[in-house]
Design a protein around this motif. Structure first.
Motif, mmCIF file in Angstrom:
data_model
loop_
_atom_site.group_PDB
_atom_site.id
_atom_site.type_symbol
_atom_site.label_atom_id
_atom_site.label_comp_id
_atom_site.label_asym_id
_atom_site.label_seq_id
_atom_site.Cartn_x
_atom_site.Cartn_y
_atom_site.Cartn_z
ATOM 1 N N ALA A 32 9.040 16.126 63.289
ATOM 2 C CA ALA A 32 9.635 16.504 62.059
ATOM 3 C C ALA A 32 9.928 15.083 61.154
ATOM 4 C CB ALA A 32 10.843 17.121 62.154
ATOM 5 N N THR A 33 10.357 14.070 61.764
ATOM 6 C CA THR A 33 10.507 12.914 60.931
ATOM 7 C C THR A 33 9.247 12.238 60.682
ATOM 8 O OG1 THR A 33 12.785 12.395 62.337
ATOM 9 C CG2 THR A 33 12.020 10.792 61.304
ATOM 10 N N PHE A 34 8.483 12.101 61.529
ATOM 11 C CA PHE A 34 7.145 11.363 61.181
ATOM 12 C C PHE A 34 6.438 12.208 60.123
ATOM 13 C CE2 PHE A 34 2.810 10.967 61.972
ATOM 14 C CZ PHE A 34 2.365 9.613 61.868
ATOM 15 N N LEU A 35 6.324 13.552 60.465
ATOM 16 C CA LEU A 35 5.512 14.430 59.283
ATOM 17 C C LEU A 35 6.366 14.246 58.184
ATOM 18 C CD1 LEU A 35 4.307 17.609 61.287
ATOM 19 C CD2 LEU A 35 2.932 15.437 60.541
ATOM 20 N N GLY A 36 7.652 14.410 58.123
ATOM 21 C CA GLY A 36 8.700 14.443 57.056
ATOM 22 C C GLY A 36 8.334 13.299 56.033
ATOM 23 N N VAL A 37 8.151 12.252 56.540
ATOM 24 C CA VAL A 37 8.025 10.983 55.668
ATOM 25 C C VAL A 37 6.827 11.058 55.086
ATOM 26 C CG1 VAL A 37 7.836 8.403 55.940
ATOM 27 C CG2 VAL A 37 9.459 9.502 57.402
ATOM 28 N N LEU A 38 5.503 11.460 55.747
ATOM 29 C CA LEU A 38 4.310 11.477 54.976
ATOM 30 C C LEU A 38 4.529 12.471 53.751
ATOM 31 C CD1 LEU A 38 1.826 11.607 58.079
ATOM 32 C CD2 LEU A 38 2.478 9.564 56.604
ATOM 33 N N ILE A 39 5.149 13.617 53.929
ATOM 34 C CA ILE A 39 5.454 14.901 53.316
ATOM 35 C C ILE A 39 5.992 14.300 52.104
ATOM 36 C CG2 ILE A 39 6.283 17.048 52.528
ATOM 37 C CD1 ILE A 39 5.667 17.695 55.589
ATOM 38 N N GLY A 40 7.180 13.723 52.345
ATOM 39 C CA GLY A 40 7.999 12.847 51.234
ATOM 40 C C GLY A 40 7.259 11.919 50.392
ATOM 41 N N LEU A 41 6.585 11.192 50.948
ATOM 42 C CA LEU A 41 5.561 10.265 50.225
ATOM 43 C C LEU A 41 4.857 11.047 49.429
ATOM 44 C CD1 LEU A 41 4.884 7.470 52.950
ATOM 45 C CD2 LEU A 41 6.483 7.230 50.898
ATOM 46 N N SER A 42 4.111 11.851 50.135
ATOM 47 C CA SER A 42 3.032 12.838 49.108
ATOM 48 C C SER A 42 3.664 13.376 48.169
ATOM 49 C CB SER A 42 2.240 13.633 50.004
ATOM 50 O OG SER A 42 2.921 14.993 50.517
ATOM 51 N N ARG A 43 4.883 13.747 48.069
ATOM 52 C CA ARG A 43 5.651 14.444 47.062
ATOM 53 C C ARG A 43 5.977 13.619 45.914
ATOM 54 N NH1 ARG A 43 9.794 18.843 48.717
ATOM 55 N NH2 ARG A 43 9.699 19.209 46.446
ATOM 56 N N THR A 44 5.809 12.127 46.084
ATOM 57 C CA THR A 44 6.139 11.215 44.914
ATOM 58 C C THR A 44 4.869 11.023 44.266
ATOM 59 O OG1 THR A 44 5.719 9.331 46.297
ATOM 60 C CG2 THR A 44 8.008 10.309 46.045
ATOM 61 N N THR A 45 3.568 11.576 44.633
ATOM 62 C CA THR A 45 2.420 11.520 43.769
ATOM 63 C C THR A 45 2.611 12.423 42.676
ATOM 64 O OG1 THR A 45 1.371 13.223 44.632
ATOM 65 C CG2 THR A 45 0.908 10.989 45.964
ATOM 66 N N LYS A 46 1.432 12.115 41.744
ATOM 67 C CA LYS A 46 1.346 12.854 40.601
ATOM 68 C C LYS A 46 0.222 13.771 40.607
ATOM 69 C CE LYS A 46 3.483 9.724 37.187
ATOM 70 N NZ LYS A 46 3.261 8.238 37.904
ATOM 71 N N LEU A 70 1.403 18.532 45.222
ATOM 72 C CA LEU A 70 2.710 18.814 44.937
ATOM 73 C C LEU A 70 2.823 20.477 45.114
ATOM 74 C CD1 LEU A 70 3.499 16.594 41.810
ATOM 75 C CD2 LEU A 70 4.226 16.242 44.287
ATOM 76 N N LEU A 71 1.976 21.134 44.459
ATOM 77 C CA LEU A 71 2.238 22.754 44.922
ATOM 78 C C LEU A 71 2.156 23.064 46.117
ATOM 79 C CD1 LEU A 71 2.044 25.500 43.139
ATOM 80 C CD2 LEU A 71 -0.336 25.503 43.423
ATOM 81 N N ILE A 72 1.077 22.587 46.796
ATOM 82 C CA ILE A 72 0.887 23.002 48.377
ATOM 83 C C ILE A 72 2.475 22.403 49.211
ATOM 84 C CG2 ILE A 72 0.169 22.202 50.719
ATOM 85 C CD1 ILE A 72 -2.750 22.057 49.006
ATOM 86 N N ASN A 73 2.814 21.402 48.938
ATOM 87 C CA ASN A 73 4.106 20.966 49.411
ATOM 88 C C ASN A 73 5.399 21.768 49.089
ATOM 89 O OD1 ASN A 73 3.830 18.674 51.112
ATOM 90 N ND2 ASN A 73 3.340 17.404 49.470
ATOM 91 N N ARG A 74 5.268 22.025 47.850
ATOM 92 C CA ARG A 74 6.286 23.032 47.360
ATOM 93 C C ARG A 74 6.476 24.471 47.957
ATOM 94 N NH1 ARG A 74 10.906 21.893 45.124
ATOM 95 N NH2 ARG A 74 11.806 23.763 44.850
ATOM 96 N N LEU A 75 5.202 25.089 48.162
ATOM 97 C CA LEU A 75 5.139 26.338 48.544
ATOM 98 C C LEU A 75 5.357 26.286 50.073
ATOM 99 C CD1 LEU A 75 1.585 27.632 47.385
ATOM 100 C CD2 LEU A 75 3.943 28.491 46.946
ATOM 101 N N TYR A 76 4.789 25.160 50.793
ATOM 102 C CA TYR A 76 5.162 24.650 52.090
ATOM 103 C C TYR A 76 6.856 24.885 52.597
ATOM 104 C CZ TYR A 76 5.673 21.985 56.511
ATOM 105 O OH TYR A 76 5.975 21.769 57.720
ATOM 106 N N LEU A 77 7.675 24.257 51.659
ATOM 107 C CA LEU A 77 9.047 23.988 51.744
ATOM 108 C C LEU A 77 9.944 25.175 51.624
ATOM 109 C CD1 LEU A 77 11.522 22.253 51.918
ATOM 110 C CD2 LEU A 77 11.355 21.876 49.588
ATOM 111 N N GLU A 78 9.183 26.093 50.403
ATOM 112 C CA GLU A 78 9.898 27.236 50.183
ATOM 113 C C GLU A 78 9.875 28.296 51.344
ATOM 114 O OE1 GLU A 78 12.127 27.491 47.992
ATOM 115 O OE2 GLU A 78 11.698 25.688 46.848
ATOM 116 N N PHE A 79 8.472 28.319 51.618
ATOM 117 C CA PHE A 79 8.023 29.346 52.707
ATOM 118 C C PHE A 79 9.003 29.165 53.920
ATOM 119 C CE2 PHE A 79 4.152 30.426 50.973
ATOM 120 C CZ PHE A 79 4.367 31.921 50.779
#
Lengths: 250, 225
Positions: free
Chosen positions: B36-50, B55-64
């Motif tokens: 989770a830490t490893f994937l989480g860092v990648l996800i966190g970084l990807s969520r700072t892009t424009k 961003l939408l995929i990440n958002r859905l993933y988190l909310e689900f």
């Protein structure tokens, strides 16, 4: 050391326009900077002087116009800004040292990681520069252990250690306590005497007068007046410059 | 002589079995937290892009993962996904998959928050030194963000350890399940067994989770000095 001001144009700003949200911040600014010259930009808050500096090293994108550095236009799609920024250093208002690194690591980050220089050689230069600003004994300190004036002198050393051709100073004393402003200004004055090419945005009028080769006075997104400091301060040509200078005299 | 309730823990192989159960709990938690830490860092970084779709995929993933209870996710994977894809996954594997995915979603949010909380001028002064995009992240932003993620990460880790007790429901024999078995089998001999066994499990969870908060405090103190 003698001033090495020359007539070689190092930077040419040509009719640049910059907008934020349809509001024009810069409305066709043009000027030239010669190698070894110190330009001081003065003007009321919001006149666009900080934005102008930020455009020069690509932190802000311009909408039109051209910036020519060392005979090459920077306004191209393939401009490699990281390489340009090695040559055009910048020091900010908020002494933005990296808080998780010691002083020496802050200074060496650019030389070692960006310029891939030899560690020993870069360290020698860094220590030499630190000694010149009187902070060699703080090289292993963390930024939070330093005063504002010390942090800002370190930030200047960090920019210098990249051996830039130009340094941009963006109101570097604006958030300092009055009693430490001088120690920072003295460092910049020292650089001017050594012939460093600089563009300085400041509100310190006395300093501007003594450090500048030329003063650029800006208002409402454009240059109103360019003059030598003695002329500007004793006999400003425009009404807006006169008004601006009056504010600083009690 | 009347049996003392606490003896239930030391009778036969009970103590050893409880520790074996704890090991399963720890295994699921530890592997999931690392992934989770490893994937989480990648996800966190990807969520700072424009880049909007990302961003939408990440958002859905988190909310689900936030909206749907972890237990339901365990069931979805253990009963649903295995049947639908015709794969054979043990309860343990499903547990690790679900806890990793849940942890990664939460960790991604913690990392994003930490990166976005860094002052903009840190980015700018890094750029002004000529750092490339990835150098800026590697040397300036991530090291600072890591410090800011610490309280949230430790909190997440303890939540994950605690929540692994749900794996009983997909047939994994963890420390809680073994406790239940011991209580069941000795309820005539030791009427107060549930008090002592659950009490012991309580202590075990405390011993696992408490060092994490001590560690987090220590690191925070160190980084603040």
């Amino acid at each position: 050391m003698m001033k090495t001001k020359s007539e070689i144009t190092l930077l040419k700003i040509n009719d640049i326009h910059k907008e934020f949200d349809n509001k024009e911040i810069l409305t066709g600014v043009s000027f030239e900077l010669h190698r070894g010259e110190v330009l001081v930009i003065l003007g009321p808050s919001g006149c666009g002087k900080s934005t102008l500096l930020r455009c020069i090293n690509g932190l802000e994108k311009i909408q039109s116009g051209d910036i020519i550095f060392d005979e090459t236009s920077l306004i191209q799609d393939n401009t490699n800004w990281p390489v340009i920024r090695e040559k055009i250093g910048m020091v900010f208002q908020n002494y933005d040292l990296f808080p998780h690194m010691t002083v020496i690591d802050n200074i060496l980050l650019g030389p070692l990681k960006v310029q891939k220089r030899d560690k020993k050689e870069a360290l020698e230069q860094a220590e030499d520069l630190l000694a010149r600003v009187g902070l060699l004994d703080r090289k292993d300190a963390f930024p939070r252990q330093l005063s504002g004036g010390q942090k800002q002198r370190i930030a200047i050393v960090r920019a210098l250690c990249m051996n830039p051709e130009i340094i941009l100073f963006d109101e570097v004393t604006a958030s300092l306590d009055p009693e430490v402003v001088r120690e920072v200004l003295d460092v910049i004055l020292g650089l001017a005497k050594q012939g460093m090419t600089m563009v300085i945005v400041t509100h310190e009028m006395g300093f501007a007068r003594s450090v500048a080769d030329r003063i650029i006075f800006m208002d409402e997104g454009n240059i109103c007046e360019i003059a030598e400091p003695d002329v500007f301060f004793t006999n400003p040509q425009t009404e807006r410059a006169q008004h601006f200078l009056n504010i600083f005299q009690y | 002589m009347q049996n003392l309730g606490i003896n239930v823990i030391f009778q036969g192989r009970n103590l050893q079995r409880l520790f074996e159960g704890l090991l399963i709990t720890m295994e699921i938690s530890f592997i999931s937290i690392v992934i989770a830490t490893f994937l989480g860092v990648l996800i966190g970084l990807s969520r700072t892009t424009k880049y909007k779709p990302l961003l939408l995929i990440n958002r859905l993933y988190l909310e689900f993962f936030r909206i749907i209870p972890t237990l339901v996710w365990l069931f979805i994977f253990y009963f649903g996904v295995t049947t639908a894809l015709n794969v054979d996954l043990s309860g343990l594997s499903v547990a690790i998959i679900v806890f990793s995915l849940w942890g990664a979603a939460e960790m991604g949010d913690i990392v994003r928050g930490a990166l976005q909380s860094l002052p903009k001028h840190q980015t700018e002064s890094g750029m002004a030194l000529g750092l490339s995009h990835w150098q800026l992240y590697l040397y300036v932003l991530i090291p600072q963000a890591v410090r800011r993620t610490l309280p949230g990460t430790i909190n997440l880790a303890t939540r994950m350890i605690k929540t692994t007790s749900l794996v009983v429901l997909i047939g994994v024999i963890d420390v809680v399940k073994i406790g239940q078995q011991i209580i069941e089998s000795s309820r005539f001999e030791f009427p107060t067994a549930s008090f002592w066994v659950y009490g012991f499990i309580f202590v075990l969870y405390f011993i696992v989770c408490y060092p994490l908060s001590v560690l987090s405090n220590k690191l925070e103190m160190k980084w603040n000095n």
